[in-house]
Design a protein around this motif. Structure first.
Motif, PDB file in Angstrom:
ATOM      1  N   THR A 172       0.843  -1.189   0.000  1.00  0.00           N
ATOM      2  CA  THR A 172       0.000   0.000   0.000  1.00  0.00           C
ATOM      3  C   THR A 172       0.881   1.242   0.000  1.00  0.00           C
ATOM      4  OG1 THR A 172      -1.832   1.098   1.140  1.00  0.00           O
ATOM      5  CG2 THR A 172      -0.136   0.139   2.525  1.00  0.00           C
ATOM      6  N   LEU A 173       0.362   2.331  -0.532  1.00  0.00           N
ATOM      7  CA  LEU A 173       1.074   3.603  -0.558  1.00  0.00           C
ATOM      8  C   LEU A 173       0.218   4.652   0.150  1.00  0.00           C
ATOM      9  CD1 LEU A 173       3.306   5.527  -1.505  1.00  0.00           C
ATOM     10  CD2 LEU A 173       2.145   5.704  -3.713  1.00  0.00           C
ATOM     11  N   PRO A 174       0.598   5.039   1.362  1.00  0.00           N
ATOM     12  CA  PRO A 174      -0.178   6.051   2.087  1.00  0.00           C
ATOM     13  C   PRO A 174      -0.081   7.425   1.412  1.00  0.00           C
ATOM     14  CG  PRO A 174       1.286   4.823   3.555  1.00  0.00           C
ATOM     15  CD  PRO A 174       1.705   4.516   2.159  1.00  0.00           C
ATOM     16  N   VAL A 175      -1.209   8.135   1.387  1.00  0.00           N
ATOM     17  CA  VAL A 175      -1.250   9.519   0.899  1.00  0.00           C
ATOM     18  C   VAL A 175      -1.832  10.359   2.038  1.00  0.00           C
ATOM     19  CG1 VAL A 175      -1.991  11.060  -0.963  1.00  0.00           C
ATOM     20  CG2 VAL A 175      -1.717   8.605  -1.422  1.00  0.00           C
ATOM     21  N   PRO A 176      -1.003  10.704   3.024  1.00  0.00           N
ATOM     22  CA  PRO A 176      -1.528  11.384   4.225  1.00  0.00           C
ATOM     23  C   PRO A 176      -2.156  12.747   3.926  1.00  0.00           C
ATOM     24  CG  PRO A 176       0.886  11.323   4.222  1.00  0.00           C
ATOM     25  CD  PRO A 176       0.429  10.421   3.136  1.00  0.00           C
ATOM     26  N   GLU A 177      -1.698  13.427   2.876  1.00  0.00           N
ATOM     27  CA  GLU A 177      -2.261  14.742   2.544  1.00  0.00           C
ATOM     28  C   GLU A 177      -3.745  14.648   2.188  1.00  0.00           C
ATOM     29  OE1 GLU A 177       2.090  14.760   1.110  1.00  0.00           O
ATOM     30  OE2 GLU A 177       0.387  13.366   1.163  1.00  0.00           O
ATOM     31  N   LEU A 178      -4.167  13.481   1.701  1.00  0.00           N
ATOM     32  CA  LEU A 178      -5.564  13.283   1.324  1.00  0.00           C
ATOM     33  C   LEU A 178      -6.275  12.327   2.287  1.00  0.00           C
ATOM     34  CD1 LEU A 178      -5.215  12.896  -2.570  1.00  0.00           C
ATOM     35  CD2 LEU A 178      -5.612  14.975  -1.247  1.00  0.00           C
ATOM     36  N   ASN A 179      -5.547  11.955   3.348  1.00  0.00           N
ATOM     37  CA  ASN A 179      -6.108  11.032   4.341  1.00  0.00           C
ATOM     38  C   ASN A 179      -6.620   9.747   3.682  1.00  0.00           C
ATOM     39  OD1 ASN A 179      -6.757  10.210   6.948  1.00  0.00           O
ATOM     40  ND2 ASN A 179      -8.875  10.967   6.777  1.00  0.00           N
ATOM     41  N   THR A 180      -5.805   9.220   2.767  1.00  0.00           N
ATOM     42  CA  THR A 180      -6.191   8.007   2.046  1.00  0.00           C
ATOM     43  C   THR A 180      -4.947   7.188   1.738  1.00  0.00           C
ATOM     44  OG1 THR A 180      -7.449   7.159   0.148  1.00  0.00           O
ATOM     45  CG2 THR A 180      -6.041   9.059  -0.254  1.00  0.00           C
ATOM     46  N   GLU A 181      -5.120   6.129   0.992  1.00  0.00           N
ATOM     47  CA  GLU A 181      -4.011   5.278   0.581  1.00  0.00           C
ATOM     48  C   GLU A 181      -4.355   4.609  -0.744  1.00  0.00           C
ATOM     49  OE1 GLU A 181      -3.640   2.380   3.676  1.00  0.00           O
ATOM     50  OE2 GLU A 181      -5.396   1.240   3.018  1.00  0.00           O
ATOM     51  N   VAL A 182      -3.315   4.159  -1.424  1.00  0.00           N
ATOM     52  CA  VAL A 182      -3.504   3.393  -2.658  1.00  0.00           C
ATOM     53  C   VAL A 182      -3.068   1.961  -2.358  1.00  0.00           C
ATOM     54  CG1 VAL A 182      -2.790   3.086  -5.058  1.00  0.00           C
ATOM     55  CG2 VAL A 182      -3.093   5.396  -4.130  1.00  0.00           C
ATOM     56  N   GLN A 183      -3.991   1.019  -2.490  1.00  0.00           N
ATOM     57  CA  GLN A 183      -3.682  -0.387  -2.236  1.00  0.00           C
ATOM     58  C   GLN A 183      -3.354  -1.092  -3.543  1.00  0.00           C
ATOM     59  OE1 GLN A 183      -7.382  -1.270   0.088  1.00  0.00           O
ATOM     60  NE2 GLN A 183      -5.928  -2.066   1.605  1.00  0.00           N
ATOM     61  N   ALA A 184      -2.411  -1.999  -3.448  1.00  0.00           N
ATOM     62  CA  ALA A 184      -1.961  -2.704  -4.644  1.00  0.00           C
ATOM     63  C   ALA A 184      -3.004  -3.686  -5.145  1.00  0.00           C
ATOM     64  CB  ALA A 184      -0.664  -3.440  -4.360  1.00  0.00           C
ATOM     65  N   ARG A 185      -3.210  -3.680  -6.458  1.00  0.00           N
ATOM     66  CA  ARG A 185      -4.031  -4.707  -7.079  1.00  0.00           C
ATOM     67  C   ARG A 185      -3.171  -5.939  -7.337  1.00  0.00           C
ATOM     68  NH1 ARG A 185      -7.157  -3.256 -12.249  1.00  0.00           N
ATOM     69  NH2 ARG A 185      -8.002  -5.310 -11.735  1.00  0.00           N
ATOM     70  N   LYS A 186      -3.834  -7.084  -7.443  1.00  0.00           N
ATOM     71  CA  LYS A 186      -3.107  -8.320  -7.727  1.00  0.00           C
ATOM     72  C   LYS A 186      -2.330  -8.168  -9.035  1.00  0.00           C
ATOM     73  CE  LYS A 186      -6.178 -11.451  -5.218  1.00  0.00           C
ATOM     74  NZ  LYS A 186      -7.106 -12.596  -5.308  1.00  0.00           N
ATOM     75  N   GLY A 187      -1.111  -8.658  -9.042  1.00  0.00           N
ATOM     76  CA  GLY A 187      -0.228  -8.517 -10.198  1.00  0.00           C
ATOM     77  C   GLY A 187       0.867  -7.502  -9.966  1.00  0.00           C
ATOM     78  N   PHE A 188       0.699  -6.640  -8.953  1.00  0.00           N
ATOM     79  CA  PHE A 188       1.726  -5.636  -8.661  1.00  0.00           C
ATOM     80  C   PHE A 188       2.985  -6.290  -8.102  1.00  0.00           C
ATOM     81  CE2 PHE A 188       3.866  -3.271  -5.267  1.00  0.00           C
ATOM     82  CZ  PHE A 188       4.393  -2.216  -6.016  1.00  0.00           C
ATOM     83  N   ASN A 189       4.128  -5.817  -8.573  1.00  0.00           N
ATOM     84  CA  ASN A 189       5.412  -6.190  -7.982  1.00  0.00           C
ATOM     85  C   ASN A 189       6.489  -5.250  -8.497  1.00  0.00           C
ATOM     86  OD1 ASN A 189       7.248  -7.593  -6.385  1.00  0.00           O
ATOM     87  ND2 ASN A 189       6.351  -9.579  -6.913  1.00  0.00           N
ATOM     88  N   VAL A 190       7.674  -5.372  -7.913  1.00  0.00           N
ATOM     89  CA  VAL A 190       8.797  -4.487  -8.229  1.00  0.00           C
ATOM     90  C   VAL A 190       9.979  -5.315  -8.706  1.00  0.00           C
ATOM     91  CG1 VAL A 190      10.463  -2.825  -7.286  1.00  0.00           C
ATOM     92  CG2 VAL A 190       8.072  -2.758  -6.539  1.00  0.00           C
ATOM     93  N   ILE A 191      10.593  -4.884  -9.809  1.00  0.00           N
ATOM     94  CA  ILE A 191      11.869  -5.451 -10.261  1.00  0.00           C
ATOM     95  C   ILE A 191      12.910  -4.349 -10.124  1.00  0.00           C
ATOM     96  CG2 ILE A 191      13.133  -6.616 -12.095  1.00  0.00           C
ATOM     97  CD1 ILE A 191      10.480  -7.150 -13.495  1.00  0.00           C
ATOM     98  N   ALA A 192      13.903  -4.559  -9.281  1.00  0.00           N
ATOM     99  CA  ALA A 192      14.984  -3.586  -9.117  1.00  0.00           C
ATOM    100  C   ALA A 192      16.282  -4.163  -9.685  1.00  0.00           C
ATOM    101  CB  ALA A 192      15.166  -3.229  -7.650  1.00  0.00           C
ATOM    102  N   THR A 193      17.162  -3.282 -10.121  1.00  0.00           N
ATOM    103  CA  THR A 193      18.477  -3.712 -10.578  1.00  0.00           C
ATOM    104  C   THR A 193      19.546  -2.958  -9.792  1.00  0.00           C
ATOM    105  OG1 THR A 193      18.708  -2.038 -12.329  1.00  0.00           O
ATOM    106  CG2 THR A 193      17.605  -4.102 -12.920  1.00  0.00           C
ATOM    107  N   ALA A 194      20.689  -3.601  -9.627  1.00  0.00           N
ATOM    108  CA  ALA A 194      21.826  -2.959  -8.961  1.00  0.00           C
ATOM    109  C   ALA A 194      23.088  -3.651  -9.437  1.00  0.00           C
ATOM    110  CB  ALA A 194      21.704  -3.067  -7.447  1.00  0.00           C
ATOM    111  N   ASN A 195      24.167  -2.901  -9.584  1.00  0.00           N
ATOM    112  CA  ASN A 195      25.415  -3.544  -9.990  1.00  0.00           C
ATOM    113  C   ASN A 195      26.427  -3.486  -8.842  1.00  0.00           C
ATOM    114  OD1 ASN A 195      27.690  -1.514 -10.521  1.00  0.00           O
ATOM    115  ND2 ASN A 195      26.022  -0.582 -11.711  1.00  0.00           N
ATOM    116  N   ASN A 196      27.255  -4.526  -8.777  1.00  0.00           N
ATOM    117  CA  ASN A 196      28.150  -4.633  -7.624  1.00  0.00           C
ATOM    118  C   ASN A 196      29.320  -3.665  -7.671  1.00  0.00           C
ATOM    119  OD1 ASN A 196      29.624  -5.863  -9.625  1.00  0.00           O
ATOM    120  ND2 ASN A 196      29.645  -7.899  -8.693  1.00  0.00           N
ATOM    121  N   ARG A 197      29.476  -2.936  -8.777  1.00  0.00           N
ATOM    122  CA  ARG A 197      30.473  -1.871  -8.806  1.00  0.00           C
ATOM    123  C   ARG A 197      30.015  -0.689  -7.971  1.00  0.00           C
ATOM    124  NH1 ARG A 197      34.944  -1.934 -12.382  1.00  0.00           N
ATOM    125  NH2 ARG A 197      35.435  -4.141 -12.651  1.00  0.00           N
ATOM    126  N   ASP A 198      28.694  -0.610  -7.689  1.00  0.00           N
ATOM    127  CA  ASP A 198      28.144   0.470  -6.863  1.00  0.00           C
ATOM    128  C   ASP A 198      28.019   0.050  -5.399  1.00  0.00           C
ATOM    129  OD1 ASP A 198      27.910   2.303  -8.872  1.00  0.00           O
ATOM    130  OD2 ASP A 198      25.863   1.750  -9.387  1.00  0.00           O
TER     131      ASP A 198
END
Length: 365
Positions: free
Chosen positions: A182-208
């Motif tokens: 979920t992503l809280p939006v306190p300015e609007l006193n609400t939140e955005v909840q994830a729908r099924k299928g949501f996910n995150v792919i992150a990348t990182a290299n070991n030189r960093d």
């Protein structure tokens, strides 16, 4: 007047556009169970990435050349509530794999956050249209969703490139998103909840590594898949050959893809200097400061093809790649130049079928 279609005029199409015919062919034969909101089943995503011939005769080109098990682990991770971190040396196809995973699973690879040292929290959460904010006050209409917020709302994959380049306090804004979905939006006193299928792919290299180390809390929310450098000369040569062929067609270079042995020679140079040893294991070598990645080998061949096409006879020769090799290998003008000169004199010069490459490289030093 150009007769090209709008898509043909685009320099680099998104994966879901360039390989749309393959995705549609997979959908036509895909009878395997699909996770909620996935365009293809995990079986079909694996086939899309690794390649193969379908029952209807359609040939699926491989997008990743390497261990199939790594792709199976990555795909399976995205079917769970764990996010995926693709980790490895620069040039090991992390961004390429993340794009194709998003294209095959969500049908959209364009939800991307590019990590930089100056990135703000709004890139991962949301921002504001300040004109509307001043005129009407906080409202949903004044809110500017980030790619992450868009993915939450639509049950899609979002890509976060170079996560370790992102400042630690900004990284931490992902913790609630990944753990609570979920992503809280306190300015609007609400939140955005994830729908099924949501996910995150992150990348990182070991030189960093050590630039902005991931917190243990954030690491726990990722399943890490390490993408290695290609295991063999043949594997890396095939990767370079395929990518060079596609790029050459996209750039409309009036030259044929170089002979396999010419590409193999360039890849051999990169692999030997990267490993600090000749292929036969008989000669130890100094290693340069650069990464000498597969992506850089592709760049050297493409540059050589452009030189051959526009300032040569249309056939890539040693003289067309010599300057590209120099630029890729000699990053430090003092230390790396010594490494390159020593390699030329002790290895390249001694190989009878590499005499042309030795002469061409000596000329540009």
């Amino acid at each position: 007047m150009s007769t090209q279609s709008p898509n043909e005029a685009i320099l680099r199409q998104h994966a879901e556009q360039e390989f749309a015919h393959e995705i549609e062919a997979l959908k036509a034969v895909d009878e395997h169970p699909r996770p909620p909101n996935w365009a293809l089943s995990p079986w079909a995503v694996r086939t899309y990435l690794m390649g193969g011939t379908l029952s209807n005769g359609v040939e699926i080109s491989p997008k990743y050349i390497g261990q199939a098990r790594l792709m199976e682990i990555a795909i399976s991770t995205l079917a769970t509530d764990r996010a995926l971190l693709l980790y490895g040396l620069p040039g090991t196809a992390k961004s390429w794999v993340s794009e194709h995973l998003a294209a095959a699973i969500s049908g959209d690879s364009t939800l991307v956050v590019q990590g930089t040292a100056g990135i703000g929290e709004e890139a991962l959460r949301y921002g504001w249209n300040y004109a509307r904010l001043i005129a009407d006050g906080p409202s949903r209409a004044a809110l500017v969703p980030s790619p992450v917020m868009h993915a939450l709302e639509h049950g899609a994959l979002v890509r976060v490139e170079e996560l370790t380049r992102v400042p630690a306090d900004v990284q931490d804004s992902l913790i609630t998103i990944l753990s609570e979905k979920t992503l809280p939006v306190p300015e609007l006193n609400t939140e955005v909840q994830a729908r099924k299928g949501f996910n995150v792919i992150a990348t990182a290299n070991n030189r960093d590594k050590g630039v902005n180390e991931l917190s243990s809390a954030l690491k726990r929310r990722f399943n890490t898949v390490v993408l290695p450098v290609p295991a063999t000369l043949e594997e890396e040569t095939e990767i370079v050959e395929r990518r060079v062929g596609r790029l050459g067609r996209a750039l409309e270079l009036p030259v044929e893809t170089p002979a396999l042995q010419e590409i193999q020679r360039i890849v051999s140079v990169f692999r030997e200097l990267r490993q600090g040893m000749t292929a036969d294991g008989k000669t130890k070598l100094k290693t340069p400061s650069g990464t000498l990645s597969t992506a850089e080998a592709i760049s050297v061949v493409n540059s050589g093809m452009a030189l051959a096409a526009h300032f040569g006879d249309g056939q890539m020769r040693a003289g067309d790649v010599a300057s590209g090799l120099l630029g890729a290998i000699v990053k430090d003008p003092v230390q790396d130049k010594v490494v390159w000169q020593e390699y030329l004199e002790t290895v390249v010069k001694e190989r009878s079928d590499w005499k042309d490459l030795y002469r061409a490289c000596r000329e540009v030093l």
